[in-house]
Design a protein around this motif. Structure first.
Motif, PDB file in Angstrom:
ATOM      1  N   VAL A  74      35.018  66.714  77.941  1.00 29.98           N
ATOM      2  CA  VAL A  74      34.428  65.517  77.345  1.00 29.98           C
ATOM      3  C   VAL A  74      35.377  64.323  77.481  1.00 29.98           C
ATOM      4  O   VAL A  74      34.931  63.178  77.635  1.00 29.98           O
ATOM      5  N   ILE A  75      36.669  64.555  77.505  1.00 30.90           N
ATOM      6  CA  ILE A  75      37.640  63.465  77.657  1.00 30.90           C
ATOM      7  C   ILE A  75      37.549  62.844  79.056  1.00 30.90           C
ATOM      8  O   ILE A  75      37.542  61.625  79.200  1.00 30.90           O
ATOM      9  N   ARG A  78      34.408  60.832  79.221  1.00 32.88           N
ATOM     10  CA  ARG A  78      34.557  59.582  78.459  1.00 32.88           C
ATOM     11  C   ARG A  78      35.189  58.506  79.334  1.00 32.88           C
ATOM     12  O   ARG A  78      34.702  57.374  79.408  1.00 32.88           O
ATOM     13  N   ASP A  91      32.043  57.946  69.039  1.00 30.91           N
ATOM     14  CA  ASP A  91      33.218  58.322  69.826  1.00 30.91           C
ATOM     15  C   ASP A  91      33.569  59.799  69.632  1.00 30.91           C
ATOM     16  O   ASP A  91      32.968  60.501  68.815  1.00 30.91           O
ATOM     17  N   LEU A  92      34.556  60.241  70.363  1.00 30.27           N
ATOM     18  CA  LEU A  92      35.009  61.632  70.334  1.00 30.27           C
ATOM     19  C   LEU A  92      35.128  62.145  68.902  1.00 30.27           C
ATOM     20  O   LEU A  92      35.703  61.471  68.046  1.00 30.27           O
ATOM     21  N   LYS A  93      34.588  63.324  68.691  1.00 28.77           N
ATOM     22  CA  LYS A  93      34.600  63.913  67.361  1.00 28.77           C
ATOM     23  C   LYS A  93      34.579  65.426  67.484  1.00 28.77           C
ATOM     24  O   LYS A  93      33.897  65.984  68.326  1.00 28.77           O
ATOM     25  N   MET A  99      33.811  69.692  70.775  1.00 28.69           N
ATOM     26  CA  MET A  99      34.014  68.251  70.683  1.00 28.69           C
ATOM     27  C   MET A  99      32.834  67.546  71.350  1.00 28.69           C
ATOM     28  O   MET A  99      32.305  68.037  72.354  1.00 28.69           O
ATOM     29  N   ASN A 100      32.428  66.388  70.776  1.00 29.12           N
ATOM     30  CA  ASN A 100      31.337  65.651  71.398  1.00 29.12           C
ATOM     31  C   ASN A 100      31.608  64.165  71.454  1.00 29.12           C
ATOM     32  O   ASN A 100      32.570  63.653  70.877  1.00 29.12           O
ATOM     33  N   LEU A 101      30.718  63.484  72.150  1.00 30.58           N
ATOM     34  CA  LEU A 101      30.762  62.053  72.360  1.00 30.58           C
ATOM     35  C   LEU A 101      29.334  61.633  72.667  1.00 30.58           C
ATOM     36  O   LEU A 101      28.637  62.312  73.417  1.00 30.58           O
TER      37      LEU A 101
END
Length: 121
Positions: A74-75, A78, A91-93, A99-101
């Protein structure tokens, strides 16, 4: 950078009824089911369908999101999305599955990107 699977999102008030229906329709078992208590939601995945269950108020912030992309990083996505005119919606969480976005693509489509921590998608 790889999109592993694309999930169609369904928003329901009665997740148990929806799960039973889609299990029969797709002739598949429920791959994943969990409560996302922080958001008052319960989620289930059957094949390429992601069911989000909750009351109207709990579902409201998520209903504009059209799909969930399961990704390897996911990074990395992003960074790519920001370089390609996407706008961050959430945002990233850390979430129960990893982890999601959530972003709005250049065409206006809102998509959630999720990197699972321990499932084989």
């Amino acid at each position: 950078m790889e999109i592993k699977k694309i999930l169609t999102r369904l928003y329901v008030n009665d997740i148990n009824t929806a799960i039973e229906f889609y299990k029969k329709l797709l002739n598949q078992d429920c791959d994943l089911r969990f409560k996302y208590t922080e958001m008052n939601l319960e989620l289930a995945q059957i094949g390429n369908i992601l069911i989000l269950g909750g009351n109207h108020e709990a579902l409201k912030p998520f209903k504009d999101t059209k799909a969930t992309f399961l990704v390897d990083s996911v990074i990395e996505f992003r960074e790519f999305l920001l370089k390609n005119d996407a706008v961050i919606v959430r945002d990233l969480k850390k979430v129960p599955t990893g982890m999601n976005l959530t972003v709005k693509h250049l065409d206006g489509t809102i998509v959630e990107y999720v990197e699972h921590k321990n499932i084989n998608s």
